[in-house]
Motif scaffolding. Structure first.
Motif, PDB file in Angstrom:
ATOM      1  N   VAL A 129       0.829  -1.211   0.000  1.00 28.16           N
ATOM      2  CA  VAL A 129       0.000   0.000   0.000  1.00 28.16           C
ATOM      3  C   VAL A 129       0.858   1.253   0.000  1.00 28.16           C
ATOM      4  CG1 VAL A 129      -1.755   1.308   1.261  1.00 28.16           C
ATOM      5  CG2 VAL A 129      -1.882  -1.190   1.168  1.00 28.16           C
ATOM      6  N   THR A 130       1.824   1.318   0.918  1.00 27.22           N
ATOM      7  CA  THR A 130       2.590   2.556   1.081  1.00 27.22           C
ATOM      8  C   THR A 130       3.498   2.834  -0.108  1.00 27.22           C
ATOM      9  OG1 THR A 130       4.285   1.363   2.347  1.00 27.22           O
ATOM     10  CG2 THR A 130       2.498   2.395   3.587  1.00 27.22           C
ATOM     11  N   LYS A 131       4.157   1.801  -0.640  1.00 24.40           N
ATOM     12  CA  LYS A 131       5.023   2.030  -1.794  1.00 24.40           C
ATOM     13  C   LYS A 131       4.213   2.272  -3.049  1.00 24.40           C
ATOM     14  CE  LYS A 131       9.018   2.421  -3.789  1.00 24.40           C
ATOM     15  NZ  LYS A 131       9.931   3.539  -3.444  1.00 24.40           N
ATOM     16  N   ARG A 132       3.115   1.526  -3.221  1.00 25.37           N
ATOM     17  CA  ARG A 132       2.303   1.711  -4.413  1.00 25.37           C
ATOM     18  C   ARG A 132       1.811   3.150  -4.527  1.00 25.37           C
ATOM     19  NH1 ARG A 132      -2.804   2.027  -6.258  1.00 25.37           N
ATOM     20  NH2 ARG A 132      -3.268   1.011  -8.262  1.00 25.37           N
ATOM     21  N   ALA A 133       1.490   3.771  -3.392  1.00 24.75           N
ATOM     22  CA  ALA A 133       0.987   5.147  -3.423  1.00 24.75           C
ATOM     23  C   ALA A 133       1.998   6.113  -4.019  1.00 24.75           C
ATOM     24  CB  ALA A 133       0.611   5.591  -2.015  1.00 24.75           C
ATOM     25  N   LYS A 134       3.287   5.756  -3.996  1.00 24.48           N
ATOM     26  CA  LYS A 134       4.341   6.622  -4.509  1.00 24.48           C
ATOM     27  C   LYS A 134       4.748   6.277  -5.943  1.00 24.48           C
ATOM     28  CE  LYS A 134       6.285   6.972   0.162  1.00 24.48           C
ATOM     29  NZ  LYS A 134       7.476   6.691   1.009  1.00 24.48           N
ATOM     30  N   LEU A 135       4.268   5.155  -6.469  1.00 20.50           N
ATOM     31  CA  LEU A 135       4.676   4.732  -7.801  1.00 20.50           C
ATOM     32  C   LEU A 135       4.051   5.614  -8.874  1.00 20.50           C
ATOM     33  CD1 LEU A 135       4.300   0.842  -7.441  1.00 20.50           C
ATOM     34  CD2 LEU A 135       6.409   2.184  -7.347  1.00 20.50           C
ATOM     35  N   PRO A 136       4.712   5.764 -10.014  1.00 20.91           N
ATOM     36  CA  PRO A 136       4.100   6.491 -11.125  1.00 20.91           C
ATOM     37  C   PRO A 136       2.757   5.882 -11.505  1.00 20.91           C
ATOM     38  CG  PRO A 136       6.429   6.120 -11.552  1.00 20.91           C
ATOM     39  CD  PRO A 136       6.084   5.325 -10.325  1.00 20.91           C
ATOM     40  N   ALA A 137       1.842   6.713 -11.985  1.00 14.50           N
ATOM     41  CA  ALA A 137       0.485   6.250 -12.306  1.00 14.50           C
ATOM     42  C   ALA A 137       0.505   5.111 -13.315  1.00 14.50           C
ATOM     43  CB  ALA A 137      -0.346   7.414 -12.825  1.00 14.50           C
ATOM     44  N   SER A 138       1.437   5.159 -14.273  1.00  9.28           N
ATOM     45  CA  SER A 138       1.483   4.102 -15.292  1.00  9.28           C
ATOM     46  C   SER A 138       1.797   2.743 -14.677  1.00  9.28           C
ATOM     47  CB  SER A 138       2.525   4.450 -16.357  1.00  9.28           C
ATOM     48  OG  SER A 138       3.827   4.571 -15.779  1.00  9.28           O
ATOM     49  N   VAL A 139       2.615   2.728 -13.626  1.00  3.44           N
ATOM     50  CA  VAL A 139       2.938   1.473 -12.951  1.00  3.44           C
ATOM     51  C   VAL A 139       1.745   0.993 -12.135  1.00  3.44           C
ATOM     52  CG1 VAL A 139       4.513   0.335 -11.342  1.00  3.44           C
ATOM     53  CG2 VAL A 139       5.380   2.095 -12.895  1.00  3.44           C
ATOM     54  N   ARG A 140       1.072   1.906 -11.464  1.00  7.31           N
ATOM     55  CA  ARG A 140      -0.109   1.522 -10.681  1.00  7.31           C
ATOM     56  C   ARG A 140      -1.201   0.938 -11.572  1.00  7.31           C
ATOM     57  NH1 ARG A 140       0.601   6.784  -8.470  1.00  7.31           N
ATOM     58  NH2 ARG A 140      -1.433   7.424  -9.306  1.00  7.31           N
ATOM     59  N   ARG A 141      -1.321   1.472 -12.770  1.00  2.51           N
ATOM     60  CA  ARG A 141      -2.336   0.979 -13.697  1.00  2.51           C
ATOM     61  C   ARG A 141      -1.964  -0.385 -14.277  1.00  2.51           C
ATOM     62  NH1 ARG A 141      -6.158   4.471 -15.331  1.00  2.51           N
ATOM     63  NH2 ARG A 141      -6.468   3.361 -17.297  1.00  2.51           N
ATOM     64  N   SER A 142      -0.673  -0.688 -14.297  1.00  6.88           N
ATOM     65  CA  SER A 142      -0.195  -1.888 -14.999  1.00  6.88           C
ATOM     66  C   SER A 142      -0.097  -3.125 -14.134  1.00  6.88           C
ATOM     67  CB  SER A 142       1.176  -1.603 -15.621  1.00  6.88           C
ATOM     68  OG  SER A 142       1.116  -0.535 -16.544  1.00  6.88           O
ATOM     69  N   TYR A 143       0.080  -2.965 -12.824  1.00  2.33           N
ATOM     70  CA  TYR A 143       0.434  -4.119 -11.986  1.00  2.33           C
ATOM     71  C   TYR A 143      -0.479  -4.265 -10.773  1.00  2.33           C
ATOM     72  CZ  TYR A 143       4.884  -4.722 -14.433  1.00  2.33           C
ATOM     73  OH  TYR A 143       5.855  -4.962 -15.376  1.00  2.33           O
ATOM     74  N   ASP A 144      -0.776  -5.523 -10.454  1.00  2.00           N
ATOM     75  CA  ASP A 144      -1.219  -5.861  -9.109  1.00  2.00           C
ATOM     76  C   ASP A 144       0.035  -5.807  -8.236  1.00  2.00           C
ATOM     77  OD1 ASP A 144      -3.626  -6.445 -10.309  1.00  2.00           O
ATOM     78  OD2 ASP A 144      -3.417  -8.617 -10.116  1.00  2.00           O
ATOM     79  N   VAL A 145       0.052  -4.913  -7.269  1.00  2.00           N
ATOM     80  CA  VAL A 145       1.214  -4.798  -6.388  1.00  2.00           C
ATOM     81  C   VAL A 145       1.039  -5.784  -5.239  1.00  2.00           C
ATOM     82  CG1 VAL A 145       2.565  -3.276  -4.904  1.00  2.00           C
ATOM     83  CG2 VAL A 145       1.597  -2.394  -7.049  1.00  2.00           C
ATOM     84  N   ILE A 146       2.024  -6.661  -5.095  1.00  2.00           N
ATOM     85  CA  ILE A 146       1.952  -7.755  -4.124  1.00  2.00           C
ATOM     86  C   ILE A 146       2.991  -7.531  -3.030  1.00  2.00           C
ATOM     87  CG2 ILE A 146       2.045 -10.239  -3.784  1.00  2.00           C
ATOM     88  CD1 ILE A 146      -0.151  -9.355  -5.742  1.00  2.00           C
ATOM     89  N   GLY A 147       2.528  -7.381  -1.820  1.00  2.00           N
ATOM     90  CA  GLY A 147       3.426  -7.325  -0.666  1.00  2.00           C
ATOM     91  C   GLY A 147       3.409  -8.665   0.059  1.00  2.00           C
ATOM     92  N   PHE A 148       4.448  -8.930   0.809  1.00  2.00           N
ATOM     93  CA  PHE A 148       4.462 -10.162   1.612  1.00  2.00           C
ATOM     94  C   PHE A 148       5.453  -9.982   2.753  1.00  2.00           C
ATOM     95  CE2 PHE A 148       7.861 -10.591  -1.392  1.00  2.00           C
ATOM     96  CZ  PHE A 148       8.851 -11.336  -0.780  1.00  2.00           C
ATOM     97  N   ASP A 149       5.127 -10.594   3.857  1.00  2.00           N
ATOM     98  CA  ASP A 149       6.066 -10.652   4.969  1.00  2.00           C
ATOM     99  C   ASP A 149       6.984 -11.849   4.739  1.00  2.00           C
ATOM    100  OD1 ASP A 149       5.085  -8.446   6.253  1.00  2.00           O
ATOM    101  OD2 ASP A 149       3.933  -9.564   7.757  1.00  2.00           O
TER     102      ASP A 149
END
Length: 502
Positions: free
Chosen positions: A107-127
């Motif tokens: 969530v926190t890193k995705r909010a800072k990513l360029p819009a084109s990256v946010r539109r292109s990827y499911d951002v997956i975090g994991f512990d």
């Protein structure tokens, strides 16, 4: 769920966390699929219409024994915001460490990513295994690491060196007891790379794209080594070099000295603002007065160990330098170290887990130093500067570890597609020579350098359009620059913010 021969803190924590996240449901064959649902409270909610969802995946503790004990990996996902035609797959992210929790990072890193990256990827975090909600480890007292005030972390006499080594031995003993000696070999970067591929398979994706920062770069290189043909588009930011962990820690300690000298000069250039002296030598003397004062008479649990941790943290980002200088001045003015104290407690449960996982992973990843080598390296650092910052010498405890790795974590592969490396020219946490060395095992890769920059973490962090544009083009379109890229950096802060009112 299978259990180990005797209960351990790791598996007890696993059972306790079992109700926090939805469980993965088995799929055909030996893999599993991920069922997503609500997230723990530690995961922030993104602004609408984005959403975050969490699940967990059961994996073998030891990949060589798939029918043996199993642990659970906590996973988060923020779906791509673009159209199906824009989607490029999954982008796994890791914030660093070892020991950093990646569950909220989606969530926190995705909010800072360029819009084109946010539109292109499911951002997956994991512990990663051993961290956060993924069977977290606990090393208990860790040889007195959480005692406040802590002992001076810079030994200057033979007696102090022996005391330092004793604390490292106790730390290793505490980790063997707290985490369970039999699980120590399996909380490694290499095993986590297998977990990453299990996440990919559970999500039904043919490739893993990945953004790893700091230690995350080391983890990404380990994934490349094991799964070169499953690598999608990979960005390794603020790169850890392909050294043994103790050697890396020593290289970092020298970079910290260079950064501190730059901080002294910068503070002197703002002498009227900070009042720590005219000239870098005068600022250094003020700095040493503070440290000597706290070593002789700690204030409310704040002594030399706590001071060095504050300095270590501040040197990693130039936007923290003014706060460090203000804290030094405040102590010299009224004897209070409050301006140097971090916002979060060092002995919080999250910090304790981070510190435990950090040592366990480093000591599981490859060759460990001997006590003689640890002392010799500290003496060499002190010959460069009698009062170094040794906070980052975390692999020293590996000299007494209860498990000796039988091989070094493999990194990189000539069979993988080109990787994009990103580095700040003067990063003291992951010095740029690490990126240059890692590139040697990643053929065809390119290095994006932010010149005239002194901070840790670059892409979607420093606000540099040149860097962000090059990385976004790689992630979205697969663009590999024809040559290395040099971007103009911000330099040191031109003016310091006004001093806060007291």
């Amino acid at each position: 769920m299978s259990v180990l021969p005797r209960p351990t803190a790791l598996l007890c924590a696993l059972v306790a966390a079992a109700t926090l996240l939805p469980t993965a449901t088995p799929a055909r064959g030996s893999s599993a699929s991920l069922t997503f649902g609500a997230c723990p409270d530690s995961v922030p909610r993104p602004p609408a219409p984005d959403r975050v969802e969490c699940g967990r995946l059961t994996v073998p503790l030891d990949r060589q024994r798939p029918s043996g004990p199993r642990i659970e990996i906590a996973v988060s996902r923020v779906p791509a915001s673009g159209t199906p035609a824009e989607r490029r797959g999954i982008l796994l992210v890791n914030p660093g460490g070892p020991g950093g929790s990646g569950l909220p990072y989606a969530v926190t890193k995705r909010a800072k990513l360029p819009a084109s990256v946010r539109r292109s990827y499911d951002v997956i975090g994991f512990d990663p295994r051993g961290v956060g909600h993924s069977a977290p480890v606990d090393c208990g007292a860790m040889g007195g690491l959480f005692t406040a005030p802590g002992a001076d972390p810079v030994p200057t006499t033979p007696w102090a060196e022996r005391t330092y080594l004793t604390s490292q031995r106790h730390m290793a003993d505490d980790c063997a007891t707290g985490a369970g000696a039999q699980v120590l070999p399996y909380l490694s970067t290499e095993q986590t790379a297998y977990d990453m591929d299990a996440i990919r398979a559970a999500l039904g994706e043919p490739r893993t794209s990945f953004l790893g920062v700091s230690y995350g770069s080391y983890l990404g290189a380990a994934y490349v080594a094991r799964f070169p043909h499953r690598v999608g588009r990979m960005v390794l930011d603020s790169v850890v070099g392909p050294w043994d962990w103790h050697d890396f820690d020593v290289i970092q300690s020298r970079a910290m000295l260079r950064a501190r000298d730059t901080f002294f000069a910068w503070t002197a250039a703002h002498a009227e603002r900070f009042g720590l002296g005219v000239g870098a030598d005068a600022v250094r003397r003020s700095y040493l007065r503070v440290r000597r004062g706290l070593a002789a008479d700690p204030v409310n649990g704040f002594g030399p160990a706590e001071f060095d941790r504050a300095v270590y943290r501040a040197l990693g980002r130039t936007e923290r330098w003014a706060g460090l200088a203000d804290g030094l001045r405040a102590y010299l003015t009224d004897g209070s170290p409050d301006g140097l104290r971090p916002a979060s407690a060092f002995d919080s449960p999250e910090s304790r887990n981070y510190q435990a996982a950090n040592r366990i992973v480093k000591c599981a990843d490859g060759p460990v130093p001997t006590p003689r080598e640890v002392v010799a390296d500290i003496r060499r650092i002190r010959r460069v500067d009698p009062q170094p910052v040794l906070t980052g010498l975390e692999a020293s405890t590996c000299a007494y570890w209860h498990h000796r790795p039988d091989h070094r974590t493999p990194l990189g592969s000539p069979a993988a597609p080109p990787v994009l490396l990103v580095a700040s020219a003067h990063d003291p946490v992951t010095p740029i020579e690490g990126a240059r060395r890692l590139r040697e095992v990643l053929p065809g890769s390119r290095l994006v350098t932010l010149d005239d920059d002194y901070s840790h973490g670059v892409f979607a962090s420093r606000g540099n359009a040149c860097v962000d544009r090059a990385v976004a083009a790689h992630l979205v379109d697969g663009t590999v620059p024809a040559a290395d890229v040099r971007c103009s950096g911000p330099g040191l802060p031109v003016t310091a913010a006004a001093a806060p009112s007291r």
